[in-house]
Write a protein that holds these residues in place. Structure first.
Motif, PDB file in Angstrom:
ATOM      1  N   LEU A   1       9.137   5.551  -2.226  1.00  0.00           N
ATOM      2  CA  LEU A   1       8.855   6.197  -0.945  1.00  0.00           C
ATOM      3  C   LEU A   1      10.122   6.649  -0.234  1.00  0.00           C
ATOM      4  CD1 LEU A   1       6.809   7.090   1.156  1.00  0.00           C
ATOM      5  CD2 LEU A   1       6.895   4.796   2.147  1.00  0.00           C
TER       6      LEU A   1
ATOM      7  N   ARG B   1       2.312   7.932   4.773  1.00  0.00           N
ATOM      8  CA  ARG B   1       1.545   6.749   5.181  1.00  0.00           C
ATOM      9  C   ARG B   1       0.097   7.119   5.465  1.00  0.00           C
ATOM     10  NH1 ARG B   1       6.227   5.688   8.335  1.00  0.00           N
ATOM     11  NH2 ARG B   1       5.169   6.457  10.207  1.00  0.00           N
TER      12      ARG B   1
ATOM     13  N   TYR C   1       1.380   6.896  -5.075  1.00  0.00           N
ATOM     14  CA  TYR C   1       1.811   6.344  -6.360  1.00  0.00           C
ATOM     15  C   TYR C   1       0.673   6.244  -7.376  1.00  0.00           C
ATOM     16  CZ  TYR C   1      -0.115   2.204  -4.047  1.00  0.00           C
ATOM     17  OH  TYR C   1      -0.926   1.337  -3.366  1.00  0.00           O
ATOM     18  N   THR C   2      -0.534   6.657  -7.010  1.00  0.00           N
ATOM     19  CA  THR C   2      -1.659   6.536  -7.933  1.00  0.00           C
ATOM     20  C   THR C   2      -1.470   7.434  -9.149  1.00  0.00           C
ATOM     21  OG1 THR C   2      -2.845   8.213  -6.655  1.00  0.00           O
ATOM     22  CG2 THR C   2      -3.324   5.918  -6.156  1.00  0.00           C
TER      23      THR C   2
ATOM     24  N   CYS D   1      -5.582   7.809  -0.377  1.00  0.00           N
ATOM     25  CA  CYS D   1      -4.903   8.513  -1.469  1.00  0.00           C
ATOM     26  C   CYS D   1      -3.439   8.086  -1.535  1.00  0.00           C
ATOM     27  CB  CYS D   1      -5.013  10.026  -1.269  1.00  0.00           C
ATOM     28  SG  CYS D   1      -4.278  11.015  -2.587  1.00  0.00           S
ATOM     29  N   PRO D   2      -3.150   6.887  -2.061  1.00  0.00           N
ATOM     30  CA  PRO D   2      -1.748   6.470  -2.206  1.00  0.00           C
ATOM     31  C   PRO D   2      -0.987   7.436  -3.108  1.00  0.00           C
ATOM     32  CG  PRO D   2      -3.254   4.620  -2.551  1.00  0.00           C
ATOM     33  CD  PRO D   2      -4.094   5.859  -2.527  1.00  0.00           C
TER      34      PRO D   2
ATOM     35  N   GLU E   1      -9.890   4.025   2.318  1.00  0.00           N
ATOM     36  CA  GLU E   1      -9.766   2.584   2.257  1.00  0.00           C
ATOM     37  C   GLU E   1      -9.710   2.077   3.690  1.00  0.00           C
ATOM     38  OE1 GLU E   1      -7.031   2.391  -1.798  1.00  0.00           O
ATOM     39  OE2 GLU E   1      -6.304   1.612   0.102  1.00  0.00           O
TER      40      GLU E   1
ATOM     41  N   SER F   1      -1.666   9.543   4.230  1.00  0.00           N
ATOM     42  CA  SER F   1      -2.376   9.795   2.978  1.00  0.00           C
ATOM     43  C   SER F   1      -2.760   8.483   2.303  1.00  0.00           C
ATOM     44  CB  SER F   1      -1.498  10.632   2.040  1.00  0.00           C
ATOM     45  OG  SER F   1      -2.129  10.814   0.788  1.00  0.00           O
ATOM     46  N   THR F   2      -1.830   7.529   2.304  1.00  0.00           N
ATOM     47  CA  THR F   2      -2.106   6.226   1.691  1.00  0.00           C
ATOM     48  C   THR F   2      -3.243   5.515   2.401  1.00  0.00           C
ATOM     49  OG1 THR F   2       0.160   5.958   0.899  1.00  0.00           O
ATOM     50  CG2 THR F   2      -1.130   3.953   1.202  1.00  0.00           C
TER      51      THR F   2
ATOM     52  N   ARG G   1       0.823  -1.206   0.000  1.00  0.00           N
ATOM     53  CA  ARG G   1       0.000   0.000   0.000  1.00  0.00           C
ATOM     54  C   ARG G   1       0.858   1.258   0.000  1.00  0.00           C
ATOM     55  NH1 ARG G   1      -4.731  -0.299   4.339  1.00  0.00           N
ATOM     56  NH2 ARG G   1      -5.386   1.529   3.140  1.00  0.00           N
ATOM     57  N   LEU G   2       2.075   1.150   0.540  1.00  0.00           N
ATOM     58  CA  LEU G   2       2.965   2.306   0.580  1.00  0.00           C
ATOM     59  C   LEU G   2       3.784   2.447  -0.696  1.00  0.00           C
ATOM     60  CD1 LEU G   2       4.313   1.971   4.232  1.00  0.00           C
ATOM     61  CD2 LEU G   2       2.651   3.640   3.403  1.00  0.00           C
ATOM     62  N   ASP G   3       4.316   1.325  -1.191  1.00  0.00           N
ATOM     63  CA  ASP G   3       5.208   1.352  -2.357  1.00  0.00           C
ATOM     64  C   ASP G   3       5.188  -0.030  -3.000  1.00  0.00           C
ATOM     65  OD1 ASP G   3       7.319   1.448  -4.176  1.00  0.00           O
ATOM     66  OD2 ASP G   3       8.531   2.753  -2.905  1.00  0.00           O
TER      67      ASP G   3
END
Length: 433
Positions: free
Chosen positions: A340, A368, A378-379, A375-376, A428, A370-371, A21-23
């Protein structure tokens, strides 16, 4: 060389999904090359010793998966079973943990049972490494502490304070990503960062040196420089010179197991030693160096923000700093391929150019949040500053008991953190802790 008899228990589903979820790219690297990060972990935050892995167990749901995009960019499932051979090759015993119901696979119970059994084994395990962010492991850590065993948590997410406070050592998500990607694990070690920026990597032609001999050479050189210094020593310069002299012994052991140059120097117990982010000096012989880096001002937080800071370790930043952080993160994701570890370093440097003394841990905390708030970073398309800020605030409030706050207090929190209720995205589900 001293070895520490160590047992490692990895909840694969928990750690992998948290990192993913982070990277996503770093998570796949973690699962594809466990032998690489395991080798680095053997000397990370271990003091002047090396972990000897007597137990390596990976608890994995073979039918588990995460949503991913294939080479053609089409939605696909990335099954955990794909990574099983990688862990077998790295020496792990892989234990299948299929789901018992829609949410639980029983890995946490298996880890607890196996770790408690290990306490009564003929072999005395000196350290237990629990790779999981699940706070249900708290009773296990309490049991291990009662047996006088050292414990380390390797967590992919922010852990509950009751969980993390029991462990002797914590490797958080930012440090874990650095470990996987071969970067310094101490994410805020300014001396090491300055060395990398100013001098580059260690020359490849330096001959490896025995670790014990290298540590003694390190001690001799640092003590000599410290005793003859007539003014504070620049840590980046001294660290670079030591890297050039001792070569692979420093890189392979990550500063003799201390994880950073500053901590390795601290292990020498030099008399009257004082250290800042960039310099070290003898307080009885030298005048303290002038502080050139910007400082976080001491501020009075509004009461609801103060309560949140105490509950979830929310960074204590001035109100006017939050929006520049969101904008800097958005600037990074619009101009770089997401990573990240690089993101936190680049953003910290960018913010300091603006006079904001924000460290990488703070940037990672917000990334973290934000993810996990929906809102990750990397989106695609890359998120805006408003989207990042709203998701972060949304996550902050989801991690707390909002019933203990009035609507006015919640509005004050959102305003202080630079987001507004109408901008919040649907979150999420947060990872269990």
């Amino acid at each position: 060389m001293k070895y520490v008899r160590t047992a490692l228990y990895l909840d694969f589903d928990n750690v992998f999904t948290g990192l993913f979820r982070l990277d996503p790219a770093a998570a796949i690297q973690f699962a594809s090359e466990p032998g690489v990060w395991l080798h680095r972990l053997s000397t990370t935050l271990s003091g002047h010793s090396t972990r000897r892995w007597l137990v390596l167990r990976c608890y994995l749901n073979p039918s588990g998966w995460v949503g991913h995009r294939d080479a053609e960019g089409e939605p696909a499932r990335l099954y955990f079973s794909r990574f099983r051979p990688s862990f077998v090759r790295a020496g792990f015993e892989v234990i299948d943990c299929p789901r018992y119901n829609a949410t639980k696979n029983g890995a946490d119970i298996r880890i607890v049972v196996d770790a408690v059994d290990a306490l009564s084994a003929d072999t005395v395990y000196e350290e237990f490494v629990i790779a999981s962010g699940d706070s249900d492991m708290t009773p296990l850590l309490q049991r291990l502490r009662r047996s006088d065993r050292r414990t380390m948590i390797v967590s992919p997410a922010d852990t509950a304070e009751a969980f993390s406070s029991i462990a002797d050592l914590i490797l958080d998500s930012q440090q874990l990503l650095a470990l996987v990607q071969g970067e310094p694990v101490d994410v805020d070690d300014e001396a090491d960062a300055a060395v990398a920026a100013e001098f580059g990597d260690t020359p490849e032609d330096v001959e490896p040196v025995d670790q014990d001999q290298a540590y003694e050479a390190f001690r001799t050189r640092v003590v000599a420089e410290y005793e003859k210094a007539t003014a504070p020593l620049v840590m980046a310069t001294l660290a670079h010179e030591l890297r050039a002299e001792l070569g692979a012994a420093i890189s392979a052991t990550n500063w003799f197991g201390y994880g950073a140059f500053a901590r390795a120097v601290g292990s020498l117990k030099l008399p009257d030693l004082q250290m800042s982010q960039h310099q070290l000096w003898d307080e009885t012989r030298h005048s303290p160096p002038e502080i050139t880096a910007p400082l976080v001002p001491r501020i009075e937080l509004p009461d609801p923000v103060e309560r949140l800071a105490a509950l979830i370790n929310l960074p204590r930043l001035p109100r006017e700093w939050w929006q520049p952080i969101y904008h800097t993160l958005s600037e990074y994701v619009h101009s770089h391929t997401f990573n990240l570890t690089q993101c936190t370093s680049w953003s910290r440097d960018r913010l300091r150019e603006q006079g904001l003394a924000v460290n990488r841990n703070t940037v990672a905390f917000i990334a973290r949040g934000s993810t996990f708030g929906g809102c990750p970073l990397y989106t695609q398309p890359p998120p805006s500053a408003d989207e990042i800020g709203s998701a972060f605030v949304n996550n902050v409030l989801n991690r707390t008991d909002t019933e203990s706050f009035t609507e006015e207090e919640l509005t004050a929190v959102r305003t202080w953190l630079g987001a507004h209720p109408e901008d919040e995205p649907d979150p999420e589900p947060e990872l269990p802790t």
